[in-house]
Design a protein around this motif. Sequence first.
Motif, PDB file in Angstrom:
ATOM      1  N   UNK A  97       0.824  -1.208   0.000  1.00 32.63           N
ATOM      2  CA  UNK A  97       0.000   0.000   0.000  1.00 32.63           C
ATOM      3  C   UNK A  97       0.858   1.259   0.000  1.00 32.63           C
ATOM      4  N   UNK A  98       2.096   1.153   0.506  1.00 35.85           N
ATOM      5  CA  UNK A  98       2.936   2.335   0.664  1.00 35.85           C
ATOM      6  C   UNK A  98       3.187   3.076  -0.647  1.00 35.85           C
ATOM      7  N   UNK A  99       3.455   2.393  -1.780  1.00 35.84           N
ATOM      8  CA  UNK A  99       3.693   3.153  -3.015  1.00 35.84           C
ATOM      9  C   UNK A  99       2.526   4.061  -3.397  1.00 35.84           C
ATOM     10  N   UNK A 100       1.299   3.553  -3.226  1.00 37.67           N
ATOM     11  CA  UNK A 100       0.141   4.392  -3.534  1.00 37.67           C
ATOM     12  C   UNK A 100       0.041   5.552  -2.548  1.00 37.67           C
ATOM     13  N   UNK A 101       0.234   5.275  -1.256  1.00 36.53           N
ATOM     14  CA  UNK A 101       0.142   6.329  -0.246  1.00 36.53           C
ATOM     15  C   UNK A 101       1.187   7.413  -0.491  1.00 36.53           C
ATOM     16  N   UNK A 102       2.378   6.995  -0.882  1.00 37.94           N
ATOM     17  CA  UNK A 102       3.458   7.963  -1.102  1.00 37.94           C
ATOM     18  C   UNK A 102       3.189   8.861  -2.303  1.00 37.94           C
ATOM     19  N   UNK A 103       2.383   8.398  -3.254  1.00 36.29           N
ATOM     20  CA  UNK A 103       2.106   9.198  -4.466  1.00 36.29           C
ATOM     21  C   UNK A 103       0.993  10.217  -4.262  1.00 36.29           C
ATOM     22  N   UNK A 104       0.286  10.147  -3.155  1.00 38.05           N
ATOM     23  CA  UNK A 104      -0.797  11.099  -2.931  1.00 38.05           C
ATOM     24  C   UNK A 104      -0.264  12.529  -2.936  1.00 38.05           C
ATOM     25  N   UNK A 105      -0.954  13.408  -3.651  1.00 39.29           N
ATOM     26  CA  UNK A 105      -0.509  14.800  -3.756  1.00 39.29           C
ATOM     27  C   UNK A 105      -1.715  15.732  -3.649  1.00 39.29           C
ATOM     28  N   UNK A 106      -1.465  16.917  -3.134  1.00 32.40           N
ATOM     29  CA  UNK A 106      -2.525  17.911  -3.012  1.00 32.40           C
ATOM     30  C   UNK A 106      -3.136  18.189  -4.382  1.00 32.40           C
ATOM     31  N   UNK A 107      -4.458  18.182  -4.425  1.00 27.67           N
ATOM     32  CA  UNK A 107      -5.169  18.431  -5.668  1.00 27.67           C
ATOM     33  C   UNK A 107      -5.586  17.178  -6.407  1.00 27.67           C
ATOM     34  N   UNK A 155      -7.969  15.306   5.697  1.00 28.45           N
ATOM     35  CA  UNK A 155      -7.088  15.627   4.581  1.00 28.45           C
ATOM     36  C   UNK A 155      -7.741  15.623   3.224  1.00 28.45           C
ATOM     37  N   UNK A 156      -9.087  15.774   3.157  1.00 21.46           N
ATOM     38  CA  UNK A 156      -9.750  15.781   1.857  1.00 21.46           C
ATOM     39  C   UNK A 156     -10.929  16.730   1.885  1.00 21.46           C
ATOM     40  N   UNK A 157     -11.443  17.005   0.704  1.00 21.64           N
ATOM     41  CA  UNK A 157     -12.650  17.804   0.528  1.00 21.64           C
ATOM     42  C   UNK A 157     -13.546  17.070  -0.449  1.00 21.64           C
ATOM     43  N   UNK A 158     -14.775  16.800  -0.036  1.00 18.85           N
ATOM     44  CA  UNK A 158     -15.720  16.099  -0.909  1.00 18.85           C
ATOM     45  C   UNK A 158     -16.160  17.054  -2.015  1.00 18.85           C
ATOM     46  N   UNK A 159     -16.120  16.570  -3.237  1.00 17.34           N
ATOM     47  CA  UNK A 159     -16.363  17.428  -4.397  1.00 17.34           C
ATOM     48  C   UNK A 159     -17.837  17.785  -4.529  1.00 17.34           C
ATOM     49  N   UNK A 160     -18.074  19.000  -5.002  1.00 19.99           N
ATOM     50  CA  UNK A 160     -19.423  19.420  -5.355  1.00 19.99           C
ATOM     51  C   UNK A 160     -19.684  19.071  -6.817  1.00 19.99           C
ATOM     52  N   UNK A 161     -20.954  18.836  -7.117  1.00 21.86           N
ATOM     53  CA  UNK A 161     -21.330  18.588  -8.501  1.00 21.86           C
ATOM     54  C   UNK A 161     -21.329  19.902  -9.278  1.00 21.86           C
ATOM     55  N   UNK A 162     -20.994  19.862 -10.569  1.00 24.44           N
ATOM     56  CA  UNK A 162     -21.212  21.051 -11.396  1.00 24.44           C
ATOM     57  C   UNK A 162     -22.691  21.438 -11.366  1.00 24.44           C
ATOM     58  N   UNK A 163     -22.968  22.711 -11.466  1.00 26.79           N
ATOM     59  CA  UNK A 163     -24.354  23.178 -11.360  1.00 26.79           C
ATOM     60  C   UNK A 163     -25.259  22.538 -12.405  1.00 26.79           C
ATOM     61  N   UNK A 164     -24.715  22.260 -13.608  1.00 26.92           N
ATOM     62  CA  UNK A 164     -25.573  21.698 -14.643  1.00 26.92           C
ATOM     63  C   UNK A 164     -25.870  20.214 -14.417  1.00 26.92           C
ATOM     64  N   UNK A 165     -25.260  19.602 -13.385  1.00 25.54           N
ATOM     65  CA  UNK A 165     -25.535  18.201 -13.067  1.00 25.54           C
ATOM     66  C   UNK A 165     -26.433  18.043 -11.839  1.00 25.54           C
ATOM     67  N   UNK A 222      -7.806  15.730  -2.658  1.00 23.84           N
ATOM     68  CA  UNK A 222      -6.813  15.709  -1.582  1.00 23.84           C
ATOM     69  C   UNK A 222      -6.432  17.143  -1.222  1.00 23.84           C
ATOM     70  N   UNK A 223      -6.574  17.484   0.053  1.00 24.66           N
ATOM     71  CA  UNK A 223      -6.161  18.814   0.528  1.00 24.66           C
ATOM     72  C   UNK A 223      -4.893  18.751   1.370  1.00 24.66           C
ATOM     73  N   UNK A 224      -4.661  17.628   2.042  1.00 28.10           N
ATOM     74  CA  UNK A 224      -3.491  17.453   2.902  1.00 28.10           C
ATOM     75  C   UNK A 224      -3.032  16.004   2.779  1.00 28.10           C
ATOM     76  N   UNK A 225      -2.035  15.722   1.916  1.00 27.08           N
ATOM     77  CA  UNK A 225      -1.621  14.329   1.697  1.00 27.08           C
ATOM     78  C   UNK A 225      -1.205  13.607   2.971  1.00 27.08           C
ATOM     79  N   UNK A 226      -0.511  14.286   3.870  1.00 26.33           N
ATOM     80  CA  UNK A 226      -0.072  13.639   5.118  1.00 26.33           C
ATOM     81  C   UNK A 226      -1.278  13.230   5.956  1.00 26.33           C
ATOM     82  N   UNK A 227      -2.249  14.129   6.084  1.00 23.23           N
ATOM     83  CA  UNK A 227      -3.442  13.809   6.870  1.00 23.23           C
ATOM     84  C   UNK A 227      -4.247  12.696   6.219  1.00 23.23           C
ATOM     85  N   UNK A 228      -4.316  12.692   4.888  1.00 27.18           N
ATOM     86  CA  UNK A 228      -5.072  11.646   4.203  1.00 27.18           C
ATOM     87  C   UNK A 228      -4.385  10.295   4.359  1.00 27.18           C
TER      88      UNK A 228
END
Length: 255
Positions: A97-107, A155-165, A222-228
């Motif tokens: 699991x570590x390789x995936x965790x290490x690749x997490x990046x903000x955004x 360490x994350x923010x749940x995405x909002x839907x686009x207004x047209x959706x 992802x807003x904070x990779x370490x926290x996530x």
Amino acid sequence: MHLTRFRLNTARPGARRLLASPQSLHAAVMASFPRLLPTDGTAQGPRVLWRLDHNARAEVLLYIVSPDRPDLTHLVEQAGWPAAHSSETPGWHTRPYAPFLDRLAQGDTFAFRLTANPVHHIRRKDGEPTKATAHLTPSHQMNWLLKPERQERAGFLINEKPHDQRLLPAGCTDKQHPHDGDRYTLTVRDERTLSFAKSRDTRPAGPKVKVVTVTYDGHLTVTDPHALRRTLTQGIGRAKAYGCGLMTLAPVPAG
């Protein structure tokens, strides 16, 4: 860290017994680690997390996140397909699991799944201590995960839907609960009430433990990779011994 997937053979009595008892399943999961005692893993470090995904009546998947690589031979024999078991096809899949965790990046954006025990603390009478009480409506269950401070800590923010959706212009159905409706890429489903005797209490009429669980599916950024990373290895919320708290991520489906 390791991520493991195991499919239960729901036609077998052993699998049905495990699915009926979160305590028994927790014990079976912990028995997969010869060097890991049940008390190992604290709130400050990696721990064993597990979750059941009921994708269909005959497809129930057990996911485990753990510091050590598990040996699920006993689960294959009790609740899997023993005749198909071999050193080449052990009956479960484990990946580092570590390789995936290490690749997490903000955004980064992912689809996610989480089974959790959403609760709030209430006081029924003046002077009485507060008590953890389950959220029982989809609206409050959704708001539990959407709480800004919970997302920030995780360490994350749940995405909002686009207004047209969105089905509704405001993206919500209740002005008092602005997170309701279809504003977010988030669904709440599969509510289950687990009821079982307390550990070591064999009396038929003994006190029962009740845990309400729900499954969340959605998209996050992802807003904070370490926290996530901490969230993915330590879990979210309560009742982790009963299959709650494990969040998994996957690529956002195209389209």
